[in-house]
Design a protein around this motif. Sequence first.
Motif, mmCIF file in Angstrom:
data_model
loop_
_atom_site.group_PDB
_atom_site.id
_atom_site.type_symbol
_atom_site.label_atom_id
_atom_site.label_comp_id
_atom_site.label_asym_id
_atom_site.label_seq_id
_atom_site.Cartn_x
_atom_site.Cartn_y
_atom_site.Cartn_z
ATOM 1 N N LYS A 89 -71.480 82.830 16.171
ATOM 2 C CA LYS A 89 -72.051 82.162 17.338
ATOM 3 C C LYS A 89 -72.104 80.645 17.207
ATOM 4 O O LYS A 89 -72.385 79.962 18.167
ATOM 5 C CB LYS A 89 -73.480 82.670 17.577
ATOM 6 N N LYS A 90 -71.875 80.113 16.030
ATOM 7 C CA LYS A 90 -72.022 78.681 15.808
ATOM 8 C C LYS A 90 -70.972 77.912 16.596
ATOM 9 O O LYS A 90 -69.795 78.247 16.581
ATOM 10 C CB LYS A 90 -71.905 78.358 14.325
ATOM 11 N N LYS A 91 -71.421 76.888 17.286
ATOM 12 C CA LYS A 91 -70.520 76.016 18.048
ATOM 13 C C LYS A 91 -70.316 74.746 17.227
ATOM 14 O O LYS A 91 -71.092 73.805 17.306
ATOM 15 C CB LYS A 91 -71.125 75.706 19.413
ATOM 16 N N TYR A 92 -69.268 74.725 16.460
ATOM 17 C CA TYR A 92 -69.018 73.637 15.523
ATOM 18 C C TYR A 92 -68.804 72.294 16.210
ATOM 19 O O TYR A 92 -68.972 71.261 15.597
ATOM 20 C CB TYR A 92 -67.807 73.973 14.639
ATOM 21 N N TRP A 93 -68.424 72.318 17.443
ATOM 22 C CA TRP A 93 -68.138 71.085 18.159
ATOM 23 C C TRP A 93 -69.392 70.458 18.750
ATOM 24 O O TRP A 93 -69.362 69.335 19.222
ATOM 25 C CB TRP A 93 -67.115 71.354 19.265
ATOM 26 N N GLU A 94 -70.497 71.159 18.749
ATOM 27 C CA GLU A 94 -71.730 70.643 19.342
ATOM 28 C C GLU A 94 -72.506 69.785 18.344
ATOM 29 O O GLU A 94 -72.785 70.222 17.238
ATOM 30 C CB GLU A 94 -72.620 71.810 19.798
ATOM 31 N N TRP A 95 -72.868 68.588 18.738
ATOM 32 C CA TRP A 95 -73.666 67.718 17.884
ATOM 33 C C TRP A 95 -75.017 67.406 18.525
ATOM 34 O O TRP A 95 -75.842 66.711 17.960
ATOM 35 C CB TRP A 95 -72.925 66.428 17.570
ATOM 36 N N ASN A 97 -78.469 69.048 20.566
ATOM 37 C CA ASN A 97 -79.265 70.226 20.904
ATOM 38 C C ASN A 97 -79.397 70.355 22.419
ATOM 39 O O ASN A 97 -79.154 69.398 23.163
ATOM 40 C CB ASN A 97 -80.665 70.126 20.279
ATOM 41 N N ILE A 98 -79.825 71.510 22.878
ATOM 42 C CA ILE A 98 -80.006 71.759 24.308
ATOM 43 C C ILE A 98 -81.000 70.776 24.913
ATOM 44 O O ILE A 98 -80.846 70.352 26.052
ATOM 45 C CB ILE A 98 -80.441 73.228 24.550
ATOM 46 N N ASP A 99 -82.023 70.378 24.138
ATOM 47 C CA ASP A 99 -83.035 69.441 24.661
ATOM 48 C C ASP A 99 -82.556 67.989 24.660
ATOM 49 O O ASP A 99 -83.294 67.085 25.037
ATOM 50 C CB ASP A 99 -84.341 69.579 23.888
ATOM 51 N N GLY A 100 -81.310 67.749 24.226
ATOM 52 C CA GLY A 100 -80.739 66.405 24.266
ATOM 53 C C GLY A 100 -80.876 65.620 22.975
ATOM 54 O O GLY A 100 -80.327 64.531 22.855
ATOM 55 N N THR A 101 -81.596 66.142 22.003
ATOM 56 C CA THR A 101 -81.727 65.447 20.725
ATOM 57 C C THR A 101 -80.491 65.702 19.863
ATOM 58 O O THR A 101 -79.844 66.742 19.985
ATOM 59 C CB THR A 101 -82.982 65.924 19.960
ATOM 60 N N ASP A 106 -74.631 67.643 11.480
ATOM 61 C CA ASP A 106 -73.470 67.622 12.374
ATOM 62 C C ASP A 106 -72.337 68.394 11.711
ATOM 63 O O ASP A 106 -71.763 67.958 10.719
ATOM 64 C CB ASP A 106 -73.047 66.184 12.637
ATOM 65 N N ALA A 107 -72.019 69.565 12.264
ATOM 66 C CA ALA A 107 -70.990 70.421 11.665
ATOM 67 C C ALA A 107 -69.586 69.819 11.776
ATOM 68 O O ALA A 107 -68.664 70.281 11.112
ATOM 69 C CB ALA A 107 -71.011 71.797 12.332
ATOM 70 N N ARG A 108 -69.422 68.793 12.571
ATOM 71 C CA ARG A 108 -68.105 68.161 12.707
ATOM 72 C C ARG A 108 -67.720 67.347 11.484
ATOM 73 O O ARG A 108 -66.550 67.062 11.257
ATOM 74 C CB ARG A 108 -68.078 67.267 13.949
ATOM 75 N N GLY A 109 -68.685 66.957 10.670
ATOM 76 C CA GLY A 109 -68.382 66.199 9.464
ATOM 77 C C GLY A 109 -69.515 65.269 9.084
ATOM 78 O O GLY A 109 -70.550 65.222 9.743
ATOM 79 N N CYS A 128 -68.867 70.769 26.235
ATOM 80 C CA CYS A 128 -70.116 70.570 25.506
ATOM 81 C C CYS A 128 -71.297 70.913 26.397
ATOM 82 O O CYS A 128 -71.245 70.747 27.610
ATOM 83 C CB CYS A 128 -70.236 69.134 25.018
ATOM 84 N N GLN A 129 -72.391 71.344 25.798
ATOM 85 C CA GLN A 129 -73.552 71.765 26.569
ATOM 86 C C GLN A 129 -74.252 70.592 27.244
ATOM 87 O O GLN A 129 -74.966 70.766 28.206
ATOM 88 C CB GLN A 129 -74.530 72.532 25.692
ATOM 89 N N SER A 130 -74.067 69.391 26.753
ATOM 90 C CA SER A 130 -74.731 68.232 27.357
ATOM 91 C C SER A 130 -73.679 67.169 27.678
ATOM 92 O O SER A 130 -73.354 66.335 26.874
ATOM 93 C CB SER A 130 -75.784 67.689 26.434
#
Length: 135
Positions: A89-95, A97-101, A106-109, A128-130
Amino acid sequence: MAVQTAKILDHYPELLGWLCCLNAPRLFSATWVAVRRIINEVTANKVKFITCSKDDGYKPYLEHELGDEMASWLVEEIKENALPENKYKKKYWEWINIDGTVKEHDARGTKSYVSSEYFISPVVRKFCQSLSLKQ
């Protein structure tokens, strides 16, 4: 497959900078003993096996080989990937959070890599979610 890999590594031994196998199963270690005999010695010496019972017990070795920033990032990535809620379920491209923080990890590096000129985001912002938030 192993023979083909050995042939490639014989001709291009410097393609591999360093390979670390953390807590590899014993079967893999036993296989490595056989495979090691058929590959270039320079390449074989770049492969390291580290077994440790603590989650971050291998961090000092990683720091020695990779430096503090990369070792810290890698240890956090390993811990995060081990969480049951992240399995498949992990979205590696997301840096963000849903609340904007901004996420703590950061899984991207590493921070220096993601903020460098060499990092090119492989994700179009619309996925991206945001969308409205900038990195």
